[in-house]
Scaffold this motif. Structure first.
Motif, PDB file in Angstrom:
ATOM      1  N   ILE A  57       0.850  -1.197   0.000  1.00  0.00           N
ATOM      2  CA  ILE A  57       0.000   0.000   0.000  1.00  0.00           C
ATOM      3  C   ILE A  57       0.883   1.244   0.000  1.00  0.00           C
ATOM      4  O   ILE A  57       0.691   2.174  -0.800  1.00  0.00           O
ATOM      5  N   GLY A  58       1.881   1.246   0.896  1.00  0.00           N
ATOM      6  CA  GLY A  58       2.816   2.371   0.913  1.00  0.00           C
ATOM      7  C   GLY A  58       3.603   2.476  -0.374  1.00  0.00           C
ATOM      8  O   GLY A  58       3.849   3.577  -0.878  1.00  0.00           O
ATOM      9  N   GLY A  59       3.973   1.318  -0.931  1.00  0.00           N
ATOM     10  CA  GLY A  59       4.709   1.324  -2.191  1.00  0.00           C
ATOM     11  C   GLY A  59       3.911   1.895  -3.342  1.00  0.00           C
ATOM     12  O   GLY A  59       4.430   2.662  -4.165  1.00  0.00           O
ATOM     13  N   ALA A  60       2.632   1.535  -3.396  1.00  0.00           N
ATOM     14  CA  ALA A  60       1.771   2.050  -4.463  1.00  0.00           C
ATOM     15  C   ALA A  60       1.602   3.562  -4.344  1.00  0.00           C
ATOM     16  O   ALA A  60       1.660   4.290  -5.349  1.00  0.00           O
ATOM     17  N   LEU A  61       1.404   4.047  -3.126  1.00  0.00           N
ATOM     18  CA  LEU A  61       1.271   5.492  -2.917  1.00  0.00           C
ATOM     19  C   LEU A  61       2.561   6.214  -3.276  1.00  0.00           C
ATOM     20  O   LEU A  61       2.543   7.281  -3.901  1.00  0.00           O
ATOM     21  N   TYR A  62       3.673   5.630  -2.874  1.00  0.00           N
ATOM     22  CA  TYR A  62       4.970   6.243  -3.170  1.00  0.00           C
ATOM     23  C   TYR A  62       5.179   6.360  -4.675  1.00  0.00           C
ATOM     24  O   TYR A  62       5.606   7.414  -5.182  1.00  0.00           O
ATOM     25  N   GLN A  63       4.883   5.283  -5.398  1.00  0.00           N
ATOM     26  CA  GLN A  63       5.083   5.310  -6.848  1.00  0.00           C
ATOM     27  C   GLN A  63       4.139   6.306  -7.522  1.00  0.00           C
ATOM     28  O   GLN A  63       4.511   6.953  -8.507  1.00  0.00           O
ATOM     29  N   LYS A  64       2.930   6.444  -6.986  1.00  0.00           N
ATOM     30  CA  LYS A  64       1.967   7.357  -7.591  1.00  0.00           C
ATOM     31  C   LYS A  64       2.309   8.815  -7.325  1.00  0.00           C
ATOM     32  O   LYS A  64       2.139   9.684  -8.198  1.00  0.00           O
ATOM     33  N   SER A  74      11.784  15.399  -8.006  1.00  0.00           N
ATOM     34  CA  SER A  74      12.833  15.907  -7.119  1.00  0.00           C
ATOM     35  C   SER A  74      13.346  14.845  -6.155  1.00  0.00           C
ATOM     36  O   SER A  74      14.411  14.995  -5.556  1.00  0.00           O
ATOM     37  N   MET A  75      12.590  13.745  -6.029  1.00  0.00           N
ATOM     38  CA  MET A  75      13.010  12.655  -5.146  1.00  0.00           C
ATOM     39  C   MET A  75      14.303  12.021  -5.630  1.00  0.00           C
ATOM     40  O   MET A  75      15.047  11.431  -4.840  1.00  0.00           O
ATOM     41  N   ASP A  76      14.587  12.137  -6.924  1.00  0.00           N
ATOM     42  CA  ASP A  76      15.821  11.567  -7.478  1.00  0.00           C
ATOM     43  C   ASP A  76      17.050  12.101  -6.750  1.00  0.00           C
ATOM     44  O   ASP A  76      18.000  11.362  -6.481  1.00  0.00           O
ATOM     45  N   LYS A  77      17.052  13.393  -6.433  1.00  0.00           N
ATOM     46  CA  LYS A  77      18.196  13.994  -5.757  1.00  0.00           C
ATOM     47  C   LYS A  77      18.359  13.448  -4.340  1.00  0.00           C
ATOM     48  O   LYS A  77      19.480  13.249  -3.864  1.00  0.00           O
ATOM     49  N   ILE A  78      17.229  13.213  -3.687  1.00  0.00           N
ATOM     50  CA  ILE A  78      17.281  12.664  -2.330  1.00  0.00           C
ATOM     51  C   ILE A  78      17.792  11.231  -2.355  1.00  0.00           C
ATOM     52  O   ILE A  78      18.652  10.842  -1.558  1.00  0.00           O
ATOM     53  N   VAL A  79      17.269  10.435  -3.293  1.00  0.00           N
ATOM     54  CA  VAL A  79      17.689   9.039  -3.412  1.00  0.00           C
ATOM     55  C   VAL A  79      19.185   8.950  -3.704  1.00  0.00           C
ATOM     56  O   VAL A  79      19.893   8.075  -3.185  1.00  0.00           O
ATOM     57  N   PRO A 116      22.413   6.111   1.436  1.00  0.00           N
ATOM     58  CA  PRO A 116      23.402   5.023   1.410  1.00  0.00           C
ATOM     59  C   PRO A 116      23.090   4.064   0.268  1.00  0.00           C
ATOM     60  O   PRO A 116      21.920   3.871  -0.105  1.00  0.00           O
ATOM     61  N   ASN A 117      24.140   3.457  -0.293  1.00  0.00           N
ATOM     62  CA  ASN A 117      23.969   2.618  -1.481  1.00  0.00           C
ATOM     63  C   ASN A 117      22.902   1.546  -1.315  1.00  0.00           C
ATOM     64  O   ASN A 117      22.118   1.275  -2.231  1.00  0.00           O
ATOM     65  N   ARG A 118      22.868   0.927  -0.140  1.00  0.00           N
ATOM     66  CA  ARG A 118      21.914  -0.159   0.064  1.00  0.00           C
ATOM     67  C   ARG A 118      20.472   0.338   0.039  1.00  0.00           C
ATOM     68  O   ARG A 118      19.587  -0.295  -0.552  1.00  0.00           O
ATOM     69  N   LEU A 119      20.212   1.458   0.678  1.00  0.00           N
ATOM     70  CA  LEU A 119      18.853   2.003   0.687  1.00  0.00           C
ATOM     71  C   LEU A 119      18.444   2.473  -0.707  1.00  0.00           C
ATOM     72  O   LEU A 119      17.302   2.280  -1.135  1.00  0.00           O
ATOM     73  N   ALA A 120      19.381   3.087  -1.416  1.00  0.00           N
ATOM     74  CA  ALA A 120      19.090   3.513  -2.787  1.00  0.00           C
ATOM     75  C   ALA A 120      18.779   2.311  -3.674  1.00  0.00           C
ATOM     76  O   ALA A 120      17.891   2.370  -4.540  1.00  0.00           O
ATOM     77  N   ALA A 121      19.500   1.207  -3.455  1.00  0.00           N
ATOM     78  CA  ALA A 121      19.249  -0.004  -4.234  1.00  0.00           C
ATOM     79  C   ALA A 121      17.854  -0.546  -3.965  1.00  0.00           C
ATOM     80  O   ALA A 121      17.133  -0.943  -4.894  1.00  0.00           O
TER      81      ALA A 121
END
Length: 462
Positions: free
Chosen positions: A160-167, A172-177, A181-186
């Motif tokens: 549910i959280g994943g679907a909301l996040y993708q929608k 601008s989230m690209d800059k945050i990602v 850390p590499n593992r979380l970004a992966a």
């Protein structure tokens, strides 16, 4: 280390409540086992099988990336031999090089001496997990993975959280990602396309055969597979029923333990194996089908996993003897097919999932199944023996190496000029999807078979 054997035939599932189950026997460090403890250390006779010829080197993904001897199967076996003699500790370089191994088993396929590196690795990783302290960040990250992925209910809640996040995810989230850390970004980049309706759908407990009945087959619905790749399970049920099987999908089935087994969490895998065995014993099926390469590989090893347990050894062997990959089950029906195949005009490239091609030695069956579809032109993939970098949880634990391998695999796929990629493992689909960046539709092979039987073109193919 003091331990208390589990009493009675029912598995101890204290790990479900966040507790760490006690090992089933005492582990004695040192003595005749060098740096290993006495509980299932790598067997000397298996270590002695390696003649250090080097035939494994060209097929090893990490050796292909870095050219380092200790990041090859030959080098890792040498490290195991040194640890067995007590010449090096398990901490430090030993753990680093073992952790870098994907466990893809390409070396097992390539080895002319029949070295069972798979058994050596699966004996070594639990030793590390029992005796090598990991950093707090590493430990917490691993625990987070195993607190989520083996549990369907938690995955459904996360969907549910994943679907909301993708929608709602802003550009601008690209800059945050990029700063994570590499593992979380992966982990963020591997999030599959989420459809909440699919995530909460259920496979019927029983689906009757269409027409004359061949038998009764049990279906492992999986964890990630059932929540994020539910259409694959639906296609599997339709194909099996169309080919004359009653399909039984026990509602009470839980994780098979594959992720834990491949990561060295041996006791956790043992308890999950016992619970799954008991579930399918009650279902009284002739065959147990799985459409996930990693799950099938582990389930076929239950006999070895539980060999030391007098209560479960024979039950585990009987269970493992029934396990079949879905391509094996469908391939066996081709001599007497019940369901007509309709044409699908497409150039198809098939990616061998490592735990299907190398670990289970299943290569010709999925190809025959795909070629049974009229109109399919099957093309082979360059460097087919090299892992895509998924390897269970490897692409989250070792994202840089996994990324290099993912890009290499994607480039080889592009070079085939195929219309669609098919592969039999959800981890491979997620990994390759990330690096193909939407350039090519991707399916499980059974989805293509299902579409052919129904006379439709898969929607993913347009």
């Amino acid at each position: 280390m003091t331990t208390h054997p589990t009493t009675g035939p029912s598995p101890d599932f204290s790990s479900e409540r966040g507790e760490k189950p006690a090992p089933e026997r005492a582990d004695v460090l040192g003595g005749d086992f060098g740096s290993f403890d006495s509980h299932r250390p790598p067997a000397q006779e298996l270590l002695d099988d390696c003649v250090h010829c080097g035939f494994c080197l060209p097929t090893c993904p990490t050796y292909a990336l870095w050219g380092e001897e200790m990041d090859s199967p030959r080098g890792r076996i040498y490290l195991m031999e040194m640890a067995e003699k007590g010449e090096i500790p398990l901490e430090g370089a030993f753990t680093t090089h073992i952790d870098r191994c994907l466990g893809c088993m390409a070396c097992v396929t390539a080895c002319p001496s029949g070295v069972q590196y798979d058994r050596l690795l699966e004996a070594t990783r639990p030793q590390i997990e029992r005796h090598v302290p990991r950093s707090r960040a590493d430990r917490l990250f691993r625990e987070a993975i195993f607190a989520l992925f083996p549990y369907k209910r938690r995955l459904r809640a996360a969907s549910i959280g994943g679907a909301l996040y993708q929608k709602l995810r802003p550009k601008s989230m690209d800059k945050i990602v990029a700063k994570l850390p590499n593992r979380l970004a992966a982990m963020e980049s591997l999030l599959p396309p989420v459809r909440v309706r699919d995530a909460f759908a259920r496979i019927p407990a029983r689906t009757p055969a269409v027409g004359p009945r061949r038998g009764r087959v049990g279906l492992l619905t999986g964890c990630v597979q059932d929540v994020f790749f539910h259409p694959v399970n639906e296609a599997t049920v339709r194909v099996l029923a169309a080919e004359g099987w009653d399909v039984i999908a026990p509602r009470e089935q839980t994780c098979c333990g594959a992720l834990g087994l491949h990561a060295g969490r041996e006791q956790e895998a043992i308890e999950r194996a016992k619970k799954l065995i008991a579930t399918f014993e009650r279902a009284r099926v002739d065959t147990i089908a799985t459409n996930v390469a990693g799950c099938g590989s582990s389930m076929k090893e239950y006999g070895e996993l539980l060999a030391d347990d007098p209560e479960w050894a024979e039950r585990a062997r009987a269970f493992a003897a029934k396990v079949r990959d879905i391509s094996e089950v469908v391939d066996e029906t081709l001599a007497d097919p019940r369901a007509r195949r309709h044409p699908i005009e497409a150039k198809v490239v098939y990616h061998d999932a490592c735990h299907l091609g190398h670990a289970q030695k299943i290569r010709s069956e999925p190809r025959r199944v795909l070629r049974s579809i009229p109109g399919v032109e099957l093309t082979e993939l360059p460097e087919a023996e090299i892992c895509c970098g998924s390897a269970g949880i490897y692409n989250m634990l070792q994202p840089q190496a996994a990324g290099d391998l993912g890009r290499r695999k994607a480039d080889n796929i592009r070079g085939t000029g195929a219309d669609v990629l098919v592969t039999a493992n959800p981890g491979c689909l997620l990994q390759i999807r990330k690096y193909l960046e939407g350039e090519l539709p991707m399916l499980h092979p059974i989805q293509l078979v299902d579409a052919s039987i129904r006379g439709v073109r898969p929607p993913e193919m347009g």
